[in-house]
Design an enzyme around this catalytic site. Structure first.
Site, short mmCIF file in Angstrom:
data_model
loop_
_atom_site.label_atom_id
_atom_site.label_comp_id
_atom_site.label_asym_id
_atom_site.label_seq_id
_atom_site.Cartn_x
_atom_site.Cartn_y
_atom_site.Cartn_z
N SER A 153 50.15 103.44 29.70
CA SER A 153 49.56 104.42 28.76
C SER A 153 48.37 104.09 28.10
O SER A 153 48.22 103.00 27.64
CB SER A 153 51.09 104.81 27.49
OG SER A 153 50.55 105.55 26.49
N TYR A 166 57.30 101.84 21.97
CA TYR A 166 56.60 102.28 23.19
C TYR A 166 55.33 101.39 23.45
O TYR A 166 55.02 100.99 24.36
CB TYR A 166 56.16 103.81 23.05
CG TYR A 166 55.80 104.70 24.25
CD1 TYR A 166 56.43 105.10 25.17
CD2 TYR A 166 54.42 104.64 24.23
CE1 TYR A 166 56.16 105.62 26.30
CE2 TYR A 166 53.93 105.74 25.24
CZ TYR A 166 54.82 105.84 26.34
OH TYR A 166 54.33 106.50 27.45
N1 LIG Z 1 53.84 112.52 29.03
C1 LIG Z 1 52.88 111.78 28.38
O1 LIG Z 1 52.15 111.97 27.47
C2 LIG Z 1 52.55 110.34 28.86
C3 LIG Z 1 51.53 109.65 28.72
C4 LIG Z 1 51.22 108.21 28.85
C5 LIG Z 1 52.17 107.64 29.75
N2 LIG Z 1 53.28 108.34 30.04
C6 LIG Z 1 54.19 107.70 31.10
O2 LIG Z 1 54.16 108.37 32.18
C7 LIG Z 1 55.34 108.24 32.85
C8 LIG Z 1 56.19 109.47 33.39
O3 LIG Z 1 56.65 110.19 32.23
P1 LIG Z 1 56.50 111.68 32.11
O4 LIG Z 1 55.37 112.30 31.22
O5 LIG Z 1 56.40 112.21 33.59
O6 LIG Z 1 57.82 112.10 31.40
P2 LIG Z 1 59.33 112.58 31.92
O7 LIG Z 1 60.32 112.53 30.78
O8 LIG Z 1 58.94 114.11 32.69
O9 LIG Z 1 59.67 111.46 33.13
C9 LIG Z 1 60.14 110.45 33.17
C10 LIG Z 1 61.43 110.33 34.04
O10 LIG Z 1 61.59 108.82 33.94
C11 LIG Z 1 63.13 109.00 34.31
N3 LIG Z 1 63.65 107.80 33.82
C12 LIG Z 1 63.87 107.46 32.27
N4 LIG Z 1 64.37 106.19 32.33
C13 LIG Z 1 64.78 105.81 33.75
C14 LIG Z 1 65.33 104.72 34.11
N5 LIG Z 1 65.83 103.50 33.23
N6 LIG Z 1 65.82 104.54 35.54
C15 LIG Z 1 65.27 105.79 36.15
N7 LIG Z 1 64.60 106.78 35.70
C16 LIG Z 1 64.17 106.84 34.28
C17 LIG Z 1 63.54 110.45 33.44
O11 LIG Z 1 64.72 110.52 33.73
C18 LIG Z 1 62.36 111.23 33.59
O12 LIG Z 1 62.67 111.98 34.87
C19 LIG Z 1 56.37 107.37 31.91
O13 LIG Z 1 56.41 106.08 32.28
C20 LIG Z 1 55.68 107.51 30.61
O14 LIG Z 1 55.92 106.67 29.37
C21 LIG Z 1 53.53 109.66 29.70
#
Ligand SMILES: NC(=O)c1ccc[n+]([C@@H]2O[C@H](COP(=O)([O-])OP(=O)(O)OC[C@H]3O[C@@H](n4cnc5c(N)ncnc54)[C@H](O)[C@@H]3O)[C@@H](O)[C@H]2O)c1
Length: 277
Positions: A153, A166
């Site tokens: 991130s 985080y």
């Molecule tokens: N959305 C943002 O603003 C953002 C910004 C930077 C980084 N990220 C990162 O991007 C990645 C994807 O996130 P997203 O934005 O698609 O959010 P999201 O919540 O839509 O997707 C994350 C998915 O991970 C799954 N998950 C969580 N813990 C888990 C586990 N222990 N085992 C298996 N599955 C698990 C959740 O059920 C969910 O489907 C994450 O690593 C998040 O930290 C997100």
């Protein structure tokens, strides 16, 4: 450079959000795709996926013409992650690309964070990424090829109030990736972190995040937070659309990135330029 077709791609956290979009993009390139997701909610975390979400991803993969499978599993479990990799190897004989995308977020001053808020975020975002990648390494070593991409991130290279769990976990991903990249480079396996700014998924668009960005409002909505989000980066973009995030992941898996390893690729409207490293 011609992109490889018919690759085997595994994506964790693939039931929705970025993971689903990455999986579908690889499917459209001709890949066979396996997705895994925990499909349950951690208390206090941003909205997580359901089994219906996972089934929808698999349906969409089929509509995109991909041979696919979908498993419920927890990235923190080495047994679950071995099952994920083994399923792909039994069906398709190899794993070419592994996207350790699953992650969670919850917010609060560090002293007020409950133990589960700390544990769920750090164990998923750091231990889960490490456990996932440790499970796929033997297969890629045997092949002497592979692409590993771990989602970090923009928050990984700075501190942030209410975000200690985080930020600590996402900084950790970069340290892990750089170390493993050095270990696997002689075998032609690349290992990179992908560091997006806010992305338009449930993790960005939810009540707790909106309140974090607009503590002055009782019930902030998307339009109320847009400007605060945009203020984080010099391109003044509030959040990435899914295709902008997926483009970064596709690049790290592409032929053009075959000598890119140990990197943390920022797709962040220049937010990263404020960081010292
Ligand atoms: N959305 C943002 O603003 C953002 C910004 C930077 C980084 N990220 C990162 O991007 C990645 C994807 O996130 P997203 O934005 O698609 O959010 P999201 O919540 O839509 O997707 C994350 C998915 O991970 C799954 N998950 C969580 N813990 C888990 C586990 N222990 N085992 C298996 N599955 C698990 C959740 O059920 C969910 O489907 C994450 O690593 C998040 O930290 C997100």
């Amino acid at each position: 450079m011609t992109e490889p077709v018919d690759r085997v791609v595994l994506v964790t956290g693939g039931a929705k959000g970025q993971g689903r979009n990455h999986a579908l993009a690889f499917a459209r390139q001709g890949a066979r795709v396996g997705v895994m997701d925990i499909c349950r909610q951690f208390p206090g975390s941003a909205p997580m996926a359901t089994e219906e979400d996972l089934a929808t991803t698999q349906k969409l993969l089929g509509e995109a013409g991909a041979d696919s499978f979908a498993l419920v599993g927890d990235t923190r479990s080495s047994a679950d992650m071995r099952r994920f990799v083994d399923t792909a190897v039994e069906r398709w004989g190899r794993v070419d690309v592994f996207v350790a995308n699953a992650g969670v977020a919850s917010f609060g001053p560090v002293v007020e964070m409950t133990d589960p808020m700390w544990d769920d975020v750090v164990s998923t975002n750091l231990d889960g990424v490490a456990t996932s990648i440790r499970a796929v390494i033997p297969t890629m070593v045997a092949q002497r090829s592979g692409r590993i991409i771990a989602t970090s991130s923009s928050v990984a290279r700075e501190g942030g109030p209410n975000n200690a769990n985080y930020a600590a976990s996402k900084w950790g991903v970069i340290g892990f990736v750089k170390s493993v990249a050095i270990e696997l480079a002689p075998l032609g396996i690349t290992v990179n972190a992908f560091s997006p700014m806010s992305v338009s998924t449930d993790m960005c668009h939810n009540e707790a995040t909106y309140k974090l960005f607009r503590p002055d409002l009782a019930d902030p909505q998307e339009d109320d937070v847009r400007e605060t989000f945009a203020g984080l980066n010099p391109m003044h973009v509030p959040w990435l659309e899914l295709e902008d995030a997926t483009a970064g992941v596709l690049y790290l898996a592409s032929e053009g990135a075959r000598y890119v390893t140990g990197a943390a690729l920022d797709v962040a409207g220049g937010w990263n330029a404020y960081h010292g490293a």
